[in-house]
Design a protein around this motif. Structure first.
Motif, PDB file in Angstrom:
ATOM      1  N   THR A  39     -24.601  41.619  18.453  1.00  0.00           N
ATOM      2  CA  THR A  39     -23.502  40.708  18.139  1.00  0.00           C
ATOM      3  C   THR A  39     -22.233  41.122  18.875  1.00  0.00           C
ATOM      4  O   THR A  39     -21.515  40.270  19.402  1.00  0.00           O
ATOM      5  CB  THR A  39     -23.248  40.670  16.618  1.00  0.00           C
ATOM      6  OG1 THR A  39     -24.458  40.308  15.961  1.00  0.00           O
ATOM      7  CG2 THR A  39     -22.171  39.668  16.264  1.00  0.00           C
ATOM      8  N   ARG A  99     -17.736  30.303  17.351  1.00  0.00           N
ATOM      9  CA  ARG A  99     -18.033  29.839  15.975  1.00  0.00           C
ATOM     10  C   ARG A  99     -19.149  30.631  15.306  1.00  0.00           C
ATOM     11  O   ARG A  99     -19.107  30.857  14.105  1.00  0.00           O
ATOM     12  CB  ARG A  99     -18.402  28.366  15.974  1.00  0.00           C
ATOM     13  CG  ARG A  99     -17.236  27.513  16.306  1.00  0.00           C
ATOM     14  CD  ARG A  99     -17.162  26.312  15.475  1.00  0.00           C
ATOM     15  NE  ARG A  99     -16.006  25.588  16.036  1.00  0.00           N
ATOM     16  CZ  ARG A  99     -15.114  25.023  15.292  1.00  0.00           C
ATOM     17  NH1 ARG A  99     -15.229  25.042  14.013  1.00  0.00           N
ATOM     18  NH2 ARG A  99     -14.093  24.416  15.851  1.00  0.00           N
ATOM     19  N   ARG A 100     -20.138  31.037  16.067  1.00  0.00           N
ATOM     20  CA  ARG A 100     -21.287  31.737  15.455  1.00  0.00           C
ATOM     21  C   ARG A 100     -20.890  33.092  14.867  1.00  0.00           C
ATOM     22  O   ARG A 100     -21.631  33.647  14.055  1.00  0.00           O
ATOM     23  CB  ARG A 100     -22.420  31.873  16.453  1.00  0.00           C
ATOM     24  CG  ARG A 100     -22.109  32.755  17.645  1.00  0.00           C
ATOM     25  CD  ARG A 100     -23.316  32.786  18.597  1.00  0.00           C
ATOM     26  NE  ARG A 100     -23.062  33.544  19.789  1.00  0.00           N
ATOM     27  CZ  ARG A 100     -22.734  33.005  20.947  1.00  0.00           C
ATOM     28  NH1 ARG A 100     -22.606  31.710  21.073  1.00  0.00           N
ATOM     29  NH2 ARG A 100     -22.525  33.780  21.996  1.00  0.00           N
TER      30      ARG A 100
END
Length: 107
Positions: A39, A99-100
């Protein structure tokens, strides 16, 4: 006696004639989960494509959101605060791409 004292080759020093136009800038803040290596890598890739300034805050520490080393130097076990500053169109583009990572604000 009323001669111009600036001389033949002098220029204005107040910047009125040569001041560059300033782009309008705005700020946006949101919370994000960056709690895994993959991430963080994805976030840095998205941030690196942006013309915006991106700061990531965890507790009292603030690091550059485009720096993978900076991000790995802070506590990412909890959501972090992202502060984005730039032109409105650049912020809108970064908002779409990030956004994720965003989490809803807790009330």
């Amino acid at each position: 006696m009323g001669a111009d004292r600036r001389g033949a080759g002098s220029q204005r020093t107040d910047g009125a004639a040569d001041a560059p136009e300033r782009k309008s800038t705005m700020k946006k803040q949101f919370r994000a989960n960056l709690n895994s290596i993959d991430t963080v890598k994805e976030f840095v890739a998205v941030a690196g494509q942006s013309a915006c300034e991106i700061d990531v805050r965890s507790g009292r520490y603030v690091v550059d959101g485009k720096s993978i080393l900076g991000l790995f130097s802070i506590d990412l076990s909890n959501p972090v605060e992202i502060a984005v500053q730039g032109a409105p169109e650049d912020i809108a583009q970064f908002d779409r791409l990030s956004r994720r990572f965003q989490v809803e604000a807790e009330d």
